[in-house]
Design an enzyme around this catalytic site. Structure first.
Site, PDB file in Angstrom:
ATOM      1  N   ASP A 198       0.818  -1.206   0.000  1.00 14.51           N
ATOM      2  CA  ASP A 198       0.000   0.000   0.000  1.00 14.51           C
ATOM      3  C   ASP A 198       0.849   1.252   0.000  1.00 14.51           C
ATOM      4  OD1 ASP A 198       0.802  -0.624   2.696  1.00 14.51           O
ATOM      5  OD2 ASP A 198      -0.620   0.892   3.405  1.00 14.51           O
ATOM      6  N   GLU A 219       0.153  -1.331   5.599  1.00 16.90           N
ATOM      7  CA  GLU A 219       1.210  -0.938   6.541  1.00 16.90           C
ATOM      8  C   GLU A 219       1.121   0.538   6.888  1.00 16.90           C
ATOM      9  OE1 GLU A 219       5.244   0.602   7.726  1.00 16.90           O
ATOM     10  OE2 GLU A 219       3.961   1.172   6.040  1.00 16.90           O
TER      11      GLU A 219
END
Length: 389
Positions: free
Chosen positions: A80, A160
């Protein structure tokens, strides 16, 4: 294909995570990229590459003959990108830095080719650079049978950037004895200590009435919230701290006379100082509630992660392994504290020692994010030295 080639493709995938969504992954676009990575890992020879129902990607490269008893080494990166800056329609370009044409890039990179966005979005080197470097390493190991190595375990995580990357990480499926997150900054950086971190929400309750007749009646929640903020130490913010210095960071405020809300984060490398910071907030709210009435201020403090140094100091051989690998490829290793956190911090406390390695990038979470074009394949060399027997 090189790590640079892979990276230039990967950043075109939108993978922004969403801290307002409790699903895993928090955005469906991350699944699209995860599926692409599974296909790519399979194509280079990682025969068991797969994505689970939560969006995590796993794969393994078996040990070469005679190396089966060596430690199983894990490599982790996150898919991400930060919701702080748009990650949609990223248009990467390669620019030769002349000292002035790339904001926030250090002068030491003058004359170097740098990968940047068009400065309307972030680039995505955090952490698609790490993903590209790991996938290219897999391609090298699967194609060059002369490299002797133990089992290599691959893990790509969602979310994350919103603090959830390790929430559903399957340690048993991953199967490593120790690991490295490839999620750091400029070349040479090795990090095995990070902030202790907490998230804070504060809700302030007021009473509104017509301002023309408000004397001794109105209790303006916005002004009460302002008073709380004025009691925070002015010099202890991200803009005034560095190294291991902690801070209070007000990230978001909203409200009106009736209700006002604040979101902030608290950080400190020292555990005792971290606890003192949280206690300071509790004490401040207690003082204001005594002043304005119980329940006027509602504070919630939630710990996010802790300093992985507590764990890694018991496994310094894996830090030395990384230092030796960097030295072997002509890189100067530099041990630095992380002014943030990584999946590695959470994984370390879950039983998987996991220091953090550089990717080569800089200015993360910014439209001025950049990475030297040659840094990606240089990090593949480092990873190769880490895993080979």
């Amino acid at each position: 294909m090189s790590a640079l080639d892979r990276f230039l493709q990967y950043v075109t995938f939108e993978t922004t995570s969403d801290e307002e969504n409790d699903a895993c992954p928090s955005t469906a676009v991350q699944l699209v990229f995860a599926d692409r990575l599974v296909k790519e890992l399979l194509s280079v020879g990682v025969a068991d590459a797969m994505r689970d129902e939560n969006g995590y990607v796993y794969g393994h490269i078996p040990a070469t003959a005679g190396c089966e008893s060596l430690p199983k080494i894990g490599l982790v990166a996150h898919m991400d990108t930060s919701p702080d800056v748009s990650g949609k329609n990223v248009r990467p370009r390669i620019v030769t830095f002349d000292g002035d044409n790339l904001p926030m890039v250090d002068k030491k990179y003058i004359g170097r080719e740098m990968v940047v966005s068009d400065q309307t979005t972030l680039l995505g080197a955090d952490d698609k650079a790490g993903v590209a470097e790991i996938v290219e390493l897999c391609a090298v190991l699967c194609s060059d049978k002369t490299v002797r190595h133990g089992t290599v375990c691959i893990g790509f995580t969602p979310d994350e950037e919103i603090g959830c990357g390790a929430d559903r990480f399957d340690l048993a499926r991953f199967g490593a004895d120790f690991a490295y997150t490839v999620d750091g900054g400029e070349l040479g950086e090795i990090e095995y200590e990070n902030f202790n971190a907490a998230g804070v929400t504060l809700t302030v309750h007021g009473v509104n009435t017509h301002p023309g007749t408000a004397k001794n009646k109105m209790r303006n929640a916005v002004l009460f919230l302002h008073e709380f903020m004025s009691l925070l130490p002015a010099e202890q913010t991200p803009a005034h701290t560095e190294g291991r210095e902690g801070f209070y960071h007000v990230a978001h405020i909203e409200g009106d006379e009736t209700t006002a809300r604040l979101s902030m984060i608290v950080r400190d490398h020292d555990r005792a100082c971290f606890e003192n910071r949280k206690q300071f907030l509790q004490t401040t709210v207690a003082y204001l509630n005594e002043k304005y009435g119980d329940g006027t201020f509602e504070l919630t403090v939630t710990d996010s992660y802790y300093n992985m140094r507590e764990v890694i100091e018991q496994h310094m051989d894996i830090v030395e392994r990384a230092k030796a690998a960097m030295t072997a490829v002509g890189m100067t290793p530099e041990i630095l504290p992380i002014r943030g956190g990584t999946d590695g911090a959470r994984l370390s406390f879950m039983g998987l020692p996991c220091p953090n390695l550089c990717t080569g990038g800089m200015n993360f979470h910014s439209i001025y994010e950049a990475i030297p074009a040659d840094a990606l394949d240089k990090m593949v060399e480092v990873l190769l030295h880490i895993v080979k027997a």
